[in-house]
Design a protein around this motif. Structure first.
Motif, PDB file in Angstrom:
ATOM      1  N   GLY A 161      10.235  -6.755  -0.710  1.00 44.55           N
ATOM      2  CA  GLY A 161       9.695  -5.595  -0.008  1.00 44.55           C
ATOM      3  C   GLY A 161      10.346  -4.272  -0.386  1.00 44.55           C
ATOM      4  O   GLY A 161       9.647  -3.317  -0.774  1.00 44.55           O
ATOM      5  N   PRO A 162      11.669  -4.146  -0.317  1.00 40.37           N
ATOM      6  CA  PRO A 162      12.309  -2.880  -0.694  1.00 40.37           C
ATOM      7  C   PRO A 162      12.109  -2.516  -2.174  1.00 40.37           C
ATOM      8  O   PRO A 162      12.016  -1.335  -2.516  1.00 40.37           O
ATOM      9  CB  PRO A 162      13.789  -3.128  -0.386  1.00 40.37           C
ATOM     10  N   ILE A 163      12.037  -3.532  -3.031  1.00 46.88           N
ATOM     11  CA  ILE A 163      11.767  -3.277  -4.450  1.00 46.88           C
ATOM     12  C   ILE A 163      10.366  -2.690  -4.608  1.00 46.88           C
ATOM     13  O   ILE A 163      10.164  -1.714  -5.329  1.00 46.88           O
ATOM     14  CB  ILE A 163      11.912  -4.569  -5.271  1.00 46.88           C
ATOM     15  N   PHE A 164       9.406  -3.290  -3.908  1.00 50.27           N
ATOM     16  CA  PHE A 164       8.032  -2.790  -3.962  1.00 50.27           C
ATOM     17  C   PHE A 164       7.968  -1.333  -3.512  1.00 50.27           C
ATOM     18  O   PHE A 164       7.270  -0.513  -4.122  1.00 50.27           O
ATOM     19  CB  PHE A 164       7.123  -3.632  -3.059  1.00 50.27           C
ATOM     20  N   GLU A 165       8.655  -1.022  -2.424  1.00 48.86           N
ATOM     21  CA  GLU A 165       8.574   0.329  -1.871  1.00 48.86           C
ATOM     22  C   GLU A 165       9.124   1.362  -2.842  1.00 48.86           C
ATOM     23  O   GLU A 165       8.560   2.453  -2.985  1.00 48.86           O
ATOM     24  CB  GLU A 165       9.306   0.366  -0.530  1.00 48.86           C
ATOM     25  N   MET A 166      10.208   1.038  -3.519  1.00 49.19           N
ATOM     26  CA  MET A 166      10.757   1.959  -4.505  1.00 49.19           C
ATOM     27  C   MET A 166       9.846   2.055  -5.729  1.00 49.19           C
ATOM     28  O   MET A 166       9.586   3.133  -6.260  1.00 49.19           O
ATOM     29  CB  MET A 166      12.155   1.516  -4.913  1.00 49.19           C
ATOM     30  N   LEU A 167       9.324   0.923  -6.151  1.00 47.57           N
ATOM     31  CA  LEU A 167       8.475   0.878  -7.335  1.00 47.57           C
ATOM     32  C   LEU A 167       7.167   1.631  -7.116  1.00 47.57           C
ATOM     33  O   LEU A 167       6.636   2.253  -8.048  1.00 47.57           O
ATOM     34  CB  LEU A 167       8.189  -0.580  -7.702  1.00 47.57           C
TER      35      LEU A 167
ATOM     36  N   TRP B 129      -2.860 -20.036   2.288  1.00 51.34           N
ATOM     37  CA  TRP B 129      -4.312 -20.041   2.460  1.00 51.34           C
ATOM     38  C   TRP B 129      -4.676 -19.552   3.859  1.00 51.34           C
ATOM     39  O   TRP B 129      -5.117 -20.295   4.734  1.00 51.34           O
ATOM     40  CB  TRP B 129      -4.890 -21.424   2.170  1.00 51.34           C
ATOM     41  N   VAL B 130      -4.465 -18.252   4.051  1.00 54.11           N
ATOM     42  CA  VAL B 130      -4.771 -17.587   5.318  1.00 54.11           C
ATOM     43  C   VAL B 130      -5.441 -16.257   5.011  1.00 54.11           C
ATOM     44  O   VAL B 130      -5.284 -15.690   3.931  1.00 54.11           O
ATOM     45  CB  VAL B 130      -3.493 -17.341   6.160  1.00 54.11           C
ATOM     46  N   ASP B 131      -6.176 -15.756   5.980  1.00 52.04           N
ATOM     47  CA  ASP B 131      -6.828 -14.452   5.840  1.00 52.04           C
ATOM     48  C   ASP B 131      -5.780 -13.359   5.634  1.00 52.04           C
ATOM     49  O   ASP B 131      -4.643 -13.464   6.092  1.00 52.04           O
ATOM     50  CB  ASP B 131      -7.649 -14.162   7.109  1.00 52.04           C
ATOM     51  N   GLU B 132      -6.175 -12.305   4.960  1.00 48.00           N
ATOM     52  CA  GLU B 132      -5.253 -11.224   4.638  1.00 48.00           C
ATOM     53  C   GLU B 132      -4.687 -10.523   5.875  1.00 48.00           C
ATOM     54  O   GLU B 132      -3.640  -9.892   5.810  1.00 48.00           O
ATOM     55  CB  GLU B 132      -5.948 -10.210   3.734  1.00 48.00           C
ATOM     56  N   ASN B 133      -5.361 -10.639   7.006  1.00 48.43           N
ATOM     57  CA  ASN B 133      -4.862 -10.031   8.230  1.00 48.43           C
ATOM     58  C   ASN B 133      -3.789 -10.882   8.910  1.00 48.43           C
ATOM     59  O   ASN B 133      -3.134 -10.422   9.849  1.00 48.43           O
ATOM     60  CB  ASN B 133      -6.013  -9.788   9.215  1.00 48.43           C
TER      61      ASN B 133
ATOM     62  N   GLU C  70       0.998  -3.645   2.041  1.00 43.77           N
ATOM     63  CA  GLU C  70       1.804  -2.790   2.911  1.00 43.77           C
ATOM     64  C   GLU C  70       2.985  -2.152   2.182  1.00 43.77           C
ATOM     65  O   GLU C  70       3.376  -1.029   2.495  1.00 43.77           O
ATOM     66  CB  GLU C  70       2.311  -3.601   4.110  1.00 43.77           C
ATOM     67  N   HIS C  71       3.559  -2.868   1.200  1.00 40.35           N
ATOM     68  CA  HIS C  71       4.809  -2.399   0.605  1.00 40.35           C
ATOM     69  C   HIS C  71       4.682  -1.912  -0.843  1.00 40.35           C
ATOM     70  O   HIS C  71       5.479  -1.077  -1.267  1.00 40.35           O
ATOM     71  CB  HIS C  71       5.862  -3.512   0.669  1.00 40.35           C
ATOM     72  N   LEU C  72       3.722  -2.433  -1.596  1.00 38.20           N
ATOM     73  CA  LEU C  72       3.596  -2.047  -3.004  1.00 38.20           C
ATOM     74  C   LEU C  72       2.417  -1.125  -3.263  1.00 38.20           C
ATOM     75  O   LEU C  72       2.550  -0.117  -3.961  1.00 38.20           O
ATOM     76  CB  LEU C  72       3.473  -3.296  -3.894  1.00 38.20           C
ATOM     77  N   LEU C  73       1.260  -1.451  -2.734  1.00 36.43           N
ATOM     78  CA  LEU C  73       0.039  -0.716  -3.089  1.00 36.43           C
ATOM     79  C   LEU C  73      -0.112   0.551  -2.247  1.00 36.43           C
ATOM     80  O   LEU C  73      -1.131   0.783  -1.584  1.00 36.43           O
ATOM     81  CB  LEU C  73      -1.173  -1.630  -2.941  1.00 36.43           C
TER      82      LEU C  73
ATOM     83  N   ALA D 297       1.219   3.793  -6.523  1.00 37.14           N
ATOM     84  CA  ALA D 297       0.736   2.445  -6.849  1.00 37.14           C
ATOM     85  C   ALA D 297      -0.549   2.077  -6.102  1.00 37.14           C
ATOM     86  O   ALA D 297      -1.139   1.027  -6.364  1.00 37.14           O
ATOM     87  CB  ALA D 297       1.812   1.411  -6.551  1.00 37.14           C
ATOM     88  N   ALA D 298      -1.013   2.931  -5.206  1.00 40.24           N
ATOM     89  CA  ALA D 298      -2.282   2.674  -4.523  1.00 40.24           C
ATOM     90  C   ALA D 298      -3.444   2.620  -5.512  1.00 40.24           C
ATOM     91  O   ALA D 298      -4.503   2.072  -5.204  1.00 40.24           O
ATOM     92  CB  ALA D 298      -2.540   3.747  -3.468  1.00 40.24           C
ATOM     93  N   ASN D 299      -3.248   3.187  -6.708  1.00 44.09           N
ATOM     94  CA  ASN D 299      -4.312   3.185  -7.720  1.00 44.09           C
ATOM     95  C   ASN D 299      -4.390   1.881  -8.509  1.00 44.09           C
ATOM     96  O   ASN D 299      -5.309   1.704  -9.317  1.00 44.09           O
ATOM     97  CB  ASN D 299      -4.097   4.345  -8.687  1.00 44.09           C
ATOM     98  N   ALA D 300      -3.434   0.978  -8.304  1.00 49.70           N
ATOM     99  CA  ALA D 300      -3.470  -0.294  -9.023  1.00 49.70           C
ATOM    100  C   ALA D 300      -4.639  -1.146  -8.535  1.00 49.70           C
ATOM    101  O   ALA D 300      -5.113  -1.002  -7.399  1.00 49.70           O
ATOM    102  CB  ALA D 300      -2.161  -1.047  -8.834  1.00 49.70           C
ATOM    103  N   GLN D 301      -5.093  -2.044  -9.399  1.00 47.62           N
ATOM    104  CA  GLN D 301      -6.161  -2.982  -9.037  1.00 47.62           C
ATOM    105  C   GLN D 301      -5.520  -4.271  -8.538  1.00 47.62           C
ATOM    106  O   GLN D 301      -4.735  -4.901  -9.252  1.00 47.62           O
ATOM    107  CB  GLN D 301      -7.035  -3.283 -10.261  1.00 47.62           C
ATOM    108  N   PHE D 302      -5.836  -4.667  -7.293  1.00 47.86           N
ATOM    109  CA  PHE D 302      -5.271  -5.891  -6.726  1.00 47.86           C
ATOM    110  C   PHE D 302      -6.255  -7.037  -6.855  1.00 47.86           C
ATOM    111  O   PHE D 302      -7.449  -6.876  -6.611  1.00 47.86           O
ATOM    112  CB  PHE D 302      -4.898  -5.679  -5.255  1.00 47.86           C
TER     113      PHE D 302
END
Length: 223
Positions: free
Chosen positions: A45-51, A70-74, A85-88, A92-97
């Motif tokens: 999580g902290p790595i994602f936030e910095m990245l 195997w659960v819903d994304e929520n 929540e932490h990377l995109l 990085a919001a422009n990345a394709q997930f």
């Protein structure tokens, strides 16, 4: 395996985020698109936030998970939720997930549906992994009856797994996909995980799944 020890976890976070950013930029310099596979769990999580604040061409980066419950994304257990929540965020919001979960399908059906679409993202450009005290990585768990399928050299690009003692079934990238990544990085914290990694070096992937990916991997550790 190249083992790098740091004085504290904050230094690991900072240096791994910088290293991953550099590897992604290098990959982007020679490719139209690059693939970035990441784990769930609390460690990254902290790595994602910095990245996420790094200035690079995120719109040419395809982000996928190494494995997913195997659960819903929520669902709070969803790895996709953690990544969103932490990377995109930020730049990085422009990345394709690339999500793995498919509502209404079983893990086996979902994996079979998703696997063919992953071929164009192979080999993975940059891979980040974690490891448990039991020497599992991604959702390759020792003792799991479905482990051998995911360790097979001809395993499909996404495999359903049903690890005993876990609250949900999962899907995971198989060992050959993880090991075939062009840049491999492993982050572990604490003395127990360091000792587990040292044991894994002497064991088979069936006994210690992390052993399947240790060739030419960068390992970052702090107590």
């Amino acid at each position: 395996m190249n083992f790098i020890e740091y004085a504290d976890r904050e230094m690991v976070v900072m240096n791994v985020a910088n290293k991953l950013a550099g590897k992604l930029k290098s990959a982007l310099s020679g490719n139209d698109r690059v693939s970035f596979a990441v784990p769930g769990g609390s460690t990254p999580g902290p790595i994602f936030e910095m990245l996420s604040a790094t200035d690079l061409d995120w719109d040419r980066v395809d982000v996928m998970l190494t494995d997913e419950r195997w659960v819903d994304e929520n669902d709070p257990l969803s790895n996709a939720r953690l990544v969103r929540e932490h990377l995109l965020n930020d730049r990085a919001a422009n990345a394709q997930f690339i999500p793995f979960f498919r509502a209404g399908l079983s893990p086996g059906e979902g994996a079979e549906t998703v696997a063919p679409s992953l071929a164009r993202h192979m080999p993975i450009s940059v891979l980040l992994l974690g490891m448990g005290d039991d020497m599992h990585t991604a959702s390759l768990f020792p003792g799991d009856p479905s482990l051998n399928n995911a360790l097979a050299s001809d395993a499909p690009l996404l495999c359903p797994v049903y690890p005993e003692g876990q609250p949900t079934a999962r899907v995971t990238l198989p060992a050959h996909v993880l090991d075939g990544a062009l840049n491999k990085h492993l982050v572990i914290f604490g003395d127990e995980k360091r000792a587990a990694l040292e044991r894994a070096e002497k064991l088979s992937p069936e006994e210690a799944p992390i052993a399947a990916v240790l060739d030419e991997i960068e390992v970052y550790w702090a107590a």
